[in-house]
Design a protein around this motif. Structure first.
Motif, PDB file in Angstrom:
ATOM      1  N   MET A   1       0.899  -1.275   0.093  1.00  0.00           N
ATOM      2  CA  MET A   1      -0.005  -0.020  -0.115  1.00  0.00           C
ATOM      3  C   MET A   1       0.872   1.148  -0.026  1.00  0.00           C
ATOM      4  SD  MET A   1      -3.251   1.158   0.119  1.00  0.00           S
ATOM      5  CE  MET A   1      -3.864  -0.348   0.002  1.00  0.00           C
ATOM      6  N   SER A   2       0.525   2.185  -0.971  1.00  0.00           N
ATOM      7  CA  SER A   2       1.576   3.330  -0.947  1.00  0.00           C
ATOM      8  C   SER A   2       1.296   4.428   0.177  1.00  0.00           C
ATOM      9  CB  SER A   2       1.453   3.968  -2.417  1.00  0.00           C
ATOM     10  OG  SER A   2      -0.015   4.685  -2.280  1.00  0.00           O
ATOM     11  N   GLY A   3       2.217   4.940   0.456  1.00  0.00           N
ATOM     12  CA  GLY A   3       2.278   5.979   1.328  1.00  0.00           C
ATOM     13  C   GLY A   3       1.248   7.240   1.154  1.00  0.00           C
ATOM     14  N   THR A   4       1.141   7.298  -0.177  1.00  0.00           N
ATOM     15  CA  THR A   4       0.216   8.512  -0.539  1.00  0.00           C
ATOM     16  C   THR A   4      -1.238   8.139  -0.183  1.00  0.00           C
ATOM     17  OG1 THR A   4       0.243   7.619  -2.926  1.00  0.00           O
ATOM     18  CG2 THR A   4       1.961   9.422  -2.332  1.00  0.00           C
ATOM     19  N   VAL A   5      -1.744   6.689  -0.529  1.00  0.00           N
ATOM     20  CA  VAL A   5      -2.925   6.429  -0.449  1.00  0.00           C
ATOM     21  C   VAL A   5      -3.221   6.494   1.351  1.00  0.00           C
ATOM     22  CG1 VAL A   5      -4.462   4.364  -0.304  1.00  0.00           C
ATOM     23  CG2 VAL A   5      -3.006   4.944  -2.346  1.00  0.00           C
ATOM     24  N   LEU A  66       1.233  -1.817   6.460  1.00  0.00           N
ATOM     25  CA  LEU A  66       0.164  -1.695   6.617  1.00  0.00           C
ATOM     26  C   LEU A  66      -0.713  -2.998   6.698  1.00  0.00           C
ATOM     27  CD1 LEU A  66      -2.496   0.156   7.283  1.00  0.00           C
ATOM     28  CD2 LEU A  66      -2.620   0.147   4.950  1.00  0.00           C
ATOM     29  N   GLY A  67      -0.618  -3.859   5.859  1.00  0.00           N
ATOM     30  CA  GLY A  67      -1.284  -5.125   5.823  1.00  0.00           C
ATOM     31  C   GLY A  67      -1.066  -5.859   7.168  1.00  0.00           C
ATOM     32  N   ALA A  68       0.265  -6.052   7.603  1.00  0.00           N
ATOM     33  CA  ALA A  68       0.611  -7.023   8.546  1.00  0.00           C
ATOM     34  C   ALA A  68       0.300  -6.415  10.031  1.00  0.00           C
ATOM     35  CB  ALA A  68       2.342  -6.871   8.543  1.00  0.00           C
ATOM     36  N   TRP A  69       0.228  -4.805   9.897  1.00  0.00           N
ATOM     37  CA  TRP A  69      -0.343  -4.118  11.142  1.00  0.00           C
ATOM     38  C   TRP A  69      -1.845  -4.652  11.320  1.00  0.00           C
ATOM     39  CZ3 TRP A  69      -2.825   0.969  11.117  1.00  0.00           C
ATOM     40  CH2 TRP A  69      -3.130   1.366  12.483  1.00  0.00           C
ATOM     41  N   ILE A  70      -2.558  -4.465  10.110  1.00  0.00           N
ATOM     42  CA  ILE A  70      -4.215  -4.743  10.071  1.00  0.00           C
ATOM     43  C   ILE A  70      -4.504  -6.281  10.618  1.00  0.00           C
ATOM     44  CG2 ILE A  70      -6.160  -4.844   8.817  1.00  0.00           C
ATOM     45  CD1 ILE A  70      -5.083  -2.446   7.281  1.00  0.00           C
ATOM     46  N   ALA A  71      -3.492  -7.041   9.943  1.00  0.00           N
ATOM     47  CA  ALA A  71      -3.340  -8.356  10.421  1.00  0.00           C
ATOM     48  C   ALA A  71      -3.333  -8.892  12.101  1.00  0.00           C
ATOM     49  CB  ALA A  71      -2.571  -9.320   9.697  1.00  0.00           C
ATOM     50  N   VAL A  72      -2.368  -7.830  12.479  1.00  0.00           N
ATOM     51  CA  VAL A  72      -1.829  -8.158  13.912  1.00  0.00           C
ATOM     52  C   VAL A  72      -3.148  -7.719  14.867  1.00  0.00           C
ATOM     53  CG1 VAL A  72      -0.281  -7.607  15.821  1.00  0.00           C
ATOM     54  CG2 VAL A  72       0.574  -8.399  13.443  1.00  0.00           C
TER      55      VAL A  72
END
Length: 182
Positions: A1-5, A66-72
């Motif tokens: 996921m891009s930092g701009t998004v 971001l994906g890992a953070w959301i998963a955790v």
């Protein structure tokens, strides 16, 4: 996921937020259902997970995580829901049973607790990426390598080497701790 998004979502851009939710909502749902939660409980976990993302998205330092953070976050919320719902039955016979001869002596328990504290202190000093990899592969009821690779958005073949590097870093942190305390 891009930092701009992510930055746009933090600034209130609904399209950016929708992009994030669309990208990760299925993963959040799979994680919640992976804890054998019914649909209503999985929906609660999903909702609270997204609430946490909204509350803390501006604090994310590594957009690629971001994906890992959301998963955790989803795993933690599922575990918290399970802890809140768990009832512990009380068996009065447990108070009348003989002491466990195999139980560690108090001194051994103290040494084990100290070792565990040192381990967790060293773990907390690891970079976020290593802590995330080790949590997902070792600590939190590990799923398949494919699921972990998808959650971390990395090739499946990179997980083993990443885990090895992170464990080496943890060993190094523990060696540094031993040098300080001894």
């Amino acid at each position: 996921m891009s930092g701009t998004v992510i930055a746009a979502a933090v600034d209130g851009d609904q399209d950016a937020w929708d992009t994030i939710v669309e990208r990760f909502s299925a993963m959040v749902w799979r994680i919640a259902r992976g804890f054998r939660l019914n649909a209503a409980d999985a929906a609660d976990v999903s909702q609270v997970t997204w609430l946490r993302v909204v509350e803390h998205l501006d604090a994310l330092r590594e957009p690629d995580a971001l994906g890992a953070w959301i998963a955790v976050t989803a795993r933690r919320e599922a575990l918290q829901l399970l802890r809140r719902r768990r009832e512990i039955p009380v068996d009065d016979t447990m108070w009348t049973e003989a002491a466990d001869d195999d139980a560690p002596a108090p001194g051994q328990r103290l040494l084990r607790d100290e070792r565990n504290r040192e381990l967790w202190d060293a773990f907390q000093r690891l970079p976020l990426r290593c802590r995330t990899v080790l949590r997902m592969l070792v600590l939190e009821s590990p799923g398949s390598y494919a699921a972990v690779a998808a959650a971390l958005e990395v090739p499946i073949g990179s997980l083993g080497p990443a885990r090895g590097r992170c464990l080496d870093a943890l060993r190094q942190e523990l060696r540094l701790t031993e040098g300080v305390t001894r």
